[in-house]
Design a protein around this motif. Structure first.
Motif, PDB file in Angstrom:
ATOM      1  N   CYS A  12      19.640   9.966  -1.533  1.00 55.73           N
ATOM      2  CA  CYS A  12      20.023   8.800  -1.218  1.00 55.73           C
ATOM      3  C   CYS A  12      18.245   8.800  -0.216  1.00 55.73           C
ATOM      4  N   ALA A  13      18.062   9.225   0.660  1.00 55.07           N
ATOM      5  CA  ALA A  13      16.195  10.174   0.931  1.00 55.07           C
ATOM      6  C   ALA A  13      15.555   9.428   0.018  1.00 55.07           C
ATOM      7  N   LEU A  14      15.717  10.056  -1.089  1.00 52.46           N
ATOM      8  CA  LEU A  14      14.932  10.016  -3.073  1.00 52.46           C
ATOM      9  C   LEU A  14      15.001   8.394  -2.936  1.00 52.46           C
ATOM     10  N   THR A  15      15.818   8.017  -2.933  1.00 55.20           N
ATOM     11  CA  THR A  15      15.754   6.874  -3.683  1.00 55.20           C
ATOM     12  C   THR A  15      15.476   5.821  -2.510  1.00 55.20           C
ATOM     13  N   TYR A  16      14.961   5.932  -1.287  1.00 51.82           N
ATOM     14  CA  TYR A  16      15.129   5.473  -0.483  1.00 51.82           C
ATOM     15  C   TYR A  16      13.782   5.019  -0.385  1.00 51.82           C
ATOM     16  N   TYR A  17      12.999   6.423  -0.660  1.00 48.73           N
ATOM     17  CA  TYR A  17      11.575   6.291  -0.720  1.00 48.73           C
ATOM     18  C   TYR A  17      10.683   5.805  -2.163  1.00 48.73           C
ATOM     19  N   ALA A  18      11.824   6.820  -3.318  1.00 48.94           N
ATOM     20  CA  ALA A  18      11.296   5.381  -4.751  1.00 48.94           C
ATOM     21  C   ALA A  18      11.342   3.758  -4.057  1.00 48.94           C
ATOM     22  N   VAL A  19      12.370   3.317  -3.884  1.00 54.45           N
ATOM     23  CA  VAL A  19      12.563   1.992  -3.417  1.00 54.45           C
ATOM     24  C   VAL A  19      11.602   1.200  -2.785  1.00 54.45           C
ATOM     25  N   THR A  20      11.081   1.984  -1.415  1.00 50.20           N
ATOM     26  CA  THR A  20       9.717   1.293  -0.649  1.00 50.20           C
ATOM     27  C   THR A  20       8.494   1.922  -1.169  1.00 50.20           C
ATOM     28  N   VAL A  21       8.394   3.228  -1.854  1.00 50.08           N
ATOM     29  CA  VAL A  21       7.303   3.148  -2.337  1.00 50.08           C
ATOM     30  C   VAL A  21       6.943   2.035  -3.040  1.00 50.08           C
ATOM     31  N   HIS A  22       7.672   1.952  -4.171  1.00 51.07           N
ATOM     32  CA  HIS A  22       7.269   0.852  -5.210  1.00 51.07           C
ATOM     33  C   HIS A  22       7.343  -0.733  -4.755  1.00 51.07           C
ATOM     34  N   ALA A  23       7.697  -0.664  -4.374  1.00 46.97           N
ATOM     35  CA  ALA A  23       7.978  -2.646  -3.213  1.00 46.97           C
ATOM     36  C   ALA A  23       6.814  -2.960  -3.212  1.00 46.97           C
ATOM     37  N   GLU A  25       3.277  -4.602  -2.705  1.00 49.24           N
ATOM     38  CA  GLU A  25       2.907  -5.819  -3.583  1.00 49.24           C
ATOM     39  C   GLU A  25       1.416  -6.093  -2.825  1.00 49.24           C
ATOM     40  N   CYS A  26       1.171  -6.937  -4.584  1.00 52.10           N
ATOM     41  CA  CYS A  26      -0.481  -6.841  -4.220  1.00 52.10           C
ATOM     42  C   CYS A  26      -0.838  -7.623  -2.808  1.00 52.10           C
ATOM     43  N   PRO A  27      -1.866  -7.045  -2.113  1.00 55.36           N
ATOM     44  CA  PRO A  27      -1.738  -8.494  -1.252  1.00 55.36           C
ATOM     45  C   PRO A  27      -2.797  -9.384  -1.641  1.00 55.36           C
ATOM     46  N   ALA A  28      -2.195 -10.810  -0.838  1.00 59.44           N
ATOM     47  CA  ALA A  28      -2.376 -11.927  -1.842  1.00 59.44           C
ATOM     48  C   ALA A  28      -4.103 -13.234  -0.769  1.00 59.44           C
ATOM     49  N   THR A  29      -4.230 -13.438  -0.833  1.00 64.89           N
ATOM     50  CA  THR A  29      -5.216 -14.753  -0.547  1.00 64.89           C
ATOM     51  C   THR A  29      -4.532 -14.999   1.231  1.00 64.89           C
ATOM     52  N   GLY A  30      -5.014 -14.452   1.798  1.00 58.83           N
ATOM     53  CA  GLY A  30      -4.857 -15.217   3.115  1.00 58.83           C
ATOM     54  C   GLY A  30      -4.339 -14.003   4.451  1.00 58.83           C
ATOM     55  N   GLU A  31      -3.653 -12.564   3.426  1.00 57.48           N
ATOM     56  CA  GLU A  31      -3.262 -11.484   4.218  1.00 57.48           C
ATOM     57  C   GLU A  31      -4.219 -10.425   4.824  1.00 57.48           C
ATOM     58  N   ALA A  32      -4.306  -9.477   4.633  1.00 57.02           N
ATOM     59  CA  ALA A  32      -5.270  -8.446   5.149  1.00 57.02           C
ATOM     60  C   ALA A  32      -5.118  -7.183   3.879  1.00 57.02           C
ATOM     61  N   PHE A  33      -6.760  -7.163   3.706  1.00 57.98           N
ATOM     62  CA  PHE A  33      -6.480  -6.031   2.677  1.00 57.98           C
ATOM     63  C   PHE A  33      -6.948  -4.856   3.008  1.00 57.98           C
ATOM     64  N   PRO A  34      -5.482  -3.436   2.885  1.00 60.65           N
ATOM     65  CA  PRO A  34      -5.422  -2.511   3.707  1.00 60.65           C
ATOM     66  C   PRO A  34      -6.089  -2.223   3.983  1.00 60.65           C
ATOM     67  N   GLU A  35      -6.307  -1.258   5.218  1.00 57.06           N
ATOM     68  CA  GLU A  35      -7.499  -0.772   5.773  1.00 57.06           C
ATOM     69  C   GLU A  35      -7.242   0.808   4.865  1.00 57.06           C
ATOM     70  N   SER A 138      -3.499   6.503  -4.887  1.00 58.69           N
ATOM     71  CA  SER A 138      -3.276   6.274  -3.667  1.00 58.69           C
ATOM     72  C   SER A 138      -3.632   4.733  -3.028  1.00 58.69           C
ATOM     73  N   ILE A 139      -4.746   4.088  -3.432  1.00 56.10           N
ATOM     74  CA  ILE A 139      -5.172   3.935  -2.549  1.00 56.10           C
ATOM     75  C   ILE A 139      -5.065   2.420  -4.123  1.00 56.10           C
ATOM     76  N   HIS A 140      -4.496   2.763  -5.597  1.00 56.53           N
ATOM     77  CA  HIS A 140      -3.989   1.649  -6.626  1.00 56.53           C
ATOM     78  C   HIS A 140      -2.343   1.550  -5.762  1.00 56.53           C
ATOM     79  N   GLU A 141      -1.590   2.574  -5.500  1.00 53.39           N
ATOM     80  CA  GLU A 141      -0.355   2.134  -5.308  1.00 53.39           C
ATOM     81  C   GLU A 141      -0.445   1.103  -3.564  1.00 53.39           C
ATOM     82  N   ALA A 142      -0.952   1.322  -2.991  1.00 53.51           N
ATOM     83  CA  ALA A 142      -1.294  -0.035  -1.866  1.00 53.51           C
ATOM     84  C   ALA A 142      -1.156  -0.385  -1.689  1.00 53.51           C
ATOM     85  N   ILE A 143      -1.765  -1.046  -3.205  1.00 58.87           N
ATOM     86  CA  ILE A 143      -2.218  -2.180  -3.386  1.00 58.87           C
ATOM     87  C   ILE A 143      -1.211  -2.772  -4.238  1.00 58.87           C
TER      88      ILE A 143
END
Lengths: 189, 202
Positions: A12-23, A25-35, A138-143
């Motif tokens: 279950c934990a792994l599934t949750y991890y997979a869902v959150t990691v791959h969910a 989304e690319c930050p859009a105009t108006g939002e902040a670029f991840p620090e 790692s950055i690529h995943e965060a964006i």
């Protein structure tokens, strides 16, 4: 029995991890670029260009600029190879304009590229602005796993926050027009 | 009770593997847009090569996309040779491997080496795929028919009919000096190959 429950919980934990990691989304105009955190360039010229003083690492909002143009590229991506000349041209246009050269800075992040691969790309196209590696994606995943080349442009606010004013995949097409668009968008807000 | 747990476990495993398969392609190039087939995560290595460093590289002749037939033998005594087998055209990692070699030509030149790219795809497929990448400076060879014959000779044909993602470095005497049967899901870092090439000229 107990072992089985633990096993199920682990899955279950792994599934949750997979869902959150791959969910992500690319930050859009108006939002902040991840620090994101990057390594301070060893090259003094590049370090000065970004207005950084210390060694070690820095956060992107510490870049001494009002606007940062950030290209996500890969040495292996044919479109990025073609794009390199256009982005160099963009750099030169900005560098020749005294009114904006201190305010707009360009950096590139090599998605999945090793430091060596980033260096090959830099040398091949004589890239005058700092490039960083993101070997582990790692950055690529965060964006949001964007395709390359991808351009983010964000304003750095006085309080250290930032706001994206351009977020788009693909070529900047015409450097002059792209710069005008960035200037227009950054003046709006 | 046991069966019930069994069912839950199977279902959860199913969900996890589905999520893994749906995971995005890292670093995909905009060049290929939506044309790249999503393979999901594949078994990292699915063959066992009988070849080892120090062996003579098996000779072969294959048709190339440009029309000529290319033999390994023609380079013996002339050039060091890197053979890059990639699993298939239009798949995620492969589509971003050769364009990288395309801008690394100077490293190959420095080591007096030529690169041969091989897949088990047929010529028309390879032609369309290479067109999408832009001009490549090295020959691309088709190991399509008899299917995967050369891949098999090198012990790198997978059970699904694709070849592994593998690099062979062969010196001017035709001796294998380096073998990297890589995880099919990952791209081999360029520097490892360059280091191996540099060893040949020392």
């Amino acid at each position: 029995m107990f072992k089985k429950i633990i096993f199920i919980l682990a899955i279950c934990a792994l599934t949750y991890y997979a869902v959150t990691v791959h969910a992500v989304e690319c930050p859009a105009t108006g939002e902040a670029f991840p620090e994101v955190t990057l390594s301070v360039p060893e090259n003094v010229k590049e370090k000065n260009y970004l207005g950084l003083e210390n060694k070690g690492s820095f956060k992107i909002s510490q870049i001494k600029a009002e606007v940062v143009i950030l290209e996500i590229f890969s040495m292996y991506c044919p479109h990025c190879q073609k794009e390199a000349l256009l982005v160099n041209e963009l750099y030169n246009i900005i560098d020749n304009r005294q009114d904006i050269k201190e305010k707009i800075k360009i950096i590139g992040i090599g998605a999945g590229n090793t430091p060596f691969e980033v260096e090959v790309f830099k040398n091949q196209y004589d890239i005058p602005f700092p490039l960083f590696h993101d070997e582990s994606f790692s950055i690529h995943e965060a964006i949001g796993d964007v395709r390359t080349p991808y351009f983010f442009v964000f304003k750095i606010n006085k309080d250290g926050t930032n706001e994206i004013i351009y977020s788009k995949v693909g070529t900047i097409e015409d450097p002059e027009q792209f710069l005008n668009l960035i200037l227009k968008e950054s003046a709006k807000k | 009770m046991l069966t019930k747990h069994g069912i839950i476990l199977t279902a959860l495993c199913g969900i996890v593997s589905l999520l893994l398969c749906l995971s995005p392609v890292h670093g995909a190039s905009e060049q290929f847009k939506e044309k790249i087939y999503k393979t999901g995560i594949l078994k990292p290595i699915d063959s066992k090569t009988h070849l080892k460093v120090g062996d003579m590289a098996p000779d072969f002749t294959l048709p190339s996309v440009s029309g000529e037939r290319v033999s390994l033998g023609r380079y013996i005594g002339q050039k060091n040779v890197v053979i890059s087998f990639v699993p298939a055209a239009w798949t995620p990692v492969c589509s971003d491997q050769w364009p990288g070699y395309n801008i690394a030509k100077s490293f190959f030149d420095k080591s007096d080496a030529i690169l041969l790219g091989i897949t088990v795809d047929n010529i028309p497929t390879l032609y369309a795929w290479i067109e999408e990448m832009g001009d490549l400076w090295f020959p691309v060879l088709s190991d399509f028919w008899p299917h995967g014959e050369v891949s098999k000779k090198y012990g790198v044909l997978r059970t699904d009919g694709m070849s592994e993602r593998v690099l062979f470095v062969i010196d001017k005497k035709g001796v294998i000096r380096y073998i990297d049967v890589h995880d099919i899901n990952k791209r081999p870092p360029l520097e490892i190959l360059i280091q191996e090439l540099e060893k040949l000229t020392k």
